[in-house]
Write a protein that holds these residues in place. Sequence first.
Motif, mmCIF file in Angstrom:
data_model
loop_
_atom_site.group_PDB
_atom_site.id
_atom_site.type_symbol
_atom_site.label_atom_id
_atom_site.label_comp_id
_atom_site.label_asym_id
_atom_site.label_seq_id
_atom_site.Cartn_x
_atom_site.Cartn_y
_atom_site.Cartn_z
ATOM 1 N N ILE A 61 34.657 36.256 20.269
ATOM 2 C CA ILE A 61 33.529 35.335 20.454
ATOM 3 C C ILE A 61 33.625 34.665 21.823
ATOM 4 N N GLU A 65 30.684 34.774 24.581
ATOM 5 C CA GLU A 65 30.089 33.591 25.210
ATOM 6 C C GLU A 65 30.035 33.764 26.738
ATOM 7 N N GLU A 136 29.346 25.720 17.381
ATOM 8 C CA GLU A 136 28.288 26.715 17.144
ATOM 9 C C GLU A 136 27.019 26.040 16.639
ATOM 10 N N GLU A 166 24.647 32.305 17.609
ATOM 11 C CA GLU A 166 25.450 31.136 17.214
ATOM 12 C C GLU A 166 25.603 31.084 15.696
ATOM 13 N N HIS A 169 28.216 33.584 14.861
ATOM 14 C CA HIS A 169 29.543 33.055 15.235
ATOM 15 C C HIS A 169 30.037 32.030 14.212
HETATM 16 FE FE LIG Z 1 28.516 30.988 20.077
#
Ligand SMILES: [Fe+2]
Lengths: 190, 48
Positions: A61, A65, A136, A166, A169
Amino acid sequence: MWIYEKKLQYPAKVGRANVQMAKYLITQYGGPDGELAASMRYLTQRYHMPTPQAKGILTDIGTEELAHLEIIATLVYKLMDRASLEEIKAAGLGAYYADHDRALYFVNGEGVPWTAAYIQSKGDPVADLHEDMAAEEKARATYEWLIDLSDDPDLNDTLKFLREREIVHFQRFGEALQIVQEYLDTKKYF
Amino acid sequence: MFTPNDQMRLARAYVPFQIFSKRLDPMEGLLKGTIFPELYFPYRGHKR
Ligand SMILES: [Fe+2]
């Protein structure tokens, strides 16, 4: 190490240049809930995660990003592209122009520079994963307020993609939290 | 309201594990931001 792919994860289109929107959007570049903060937070916290799954999720992750950071950079750049000085001043970016011209810099919408104080690395994996889940949700909410502020369907299409990521995530960090909590429980009893 | 089961304890957050089932085709997944339909929660605008 990383392997760089010379393309964006998702197309970064804008319908028209819009300096005012660039000023709002730059918070996802260098603001408290932006992509730089997200990426640096996860890529630093991964070292003290107690299980390989949690390390892996933070690495994956944190890497994604960085891909989002690149998308935001492209969007801000396109929104600012060829803006006249009059437009820049009217959008309240005259002070930004004095420091950076039209170059990208890590600031929030008010021009406050990015700081590591936005993120924590507590060393307690449960505490840190809770921060990541909150991060997130904050990023998701920021994308929603940005979509509200924008009337550009092309820009909103990319913002909706980033917002949905998001949510995914959050799910993955939630799964990592369960794995870590179960792991810490078994350690207590043996 | 969500009822805790005996595997759960107080003062702890739980997110259910995703169980792999359906998958969208790659292009639709890219456009939506996820290939998992059960994780797709689009923004419908704010109610203020
Ligand atoms: Fe994220």
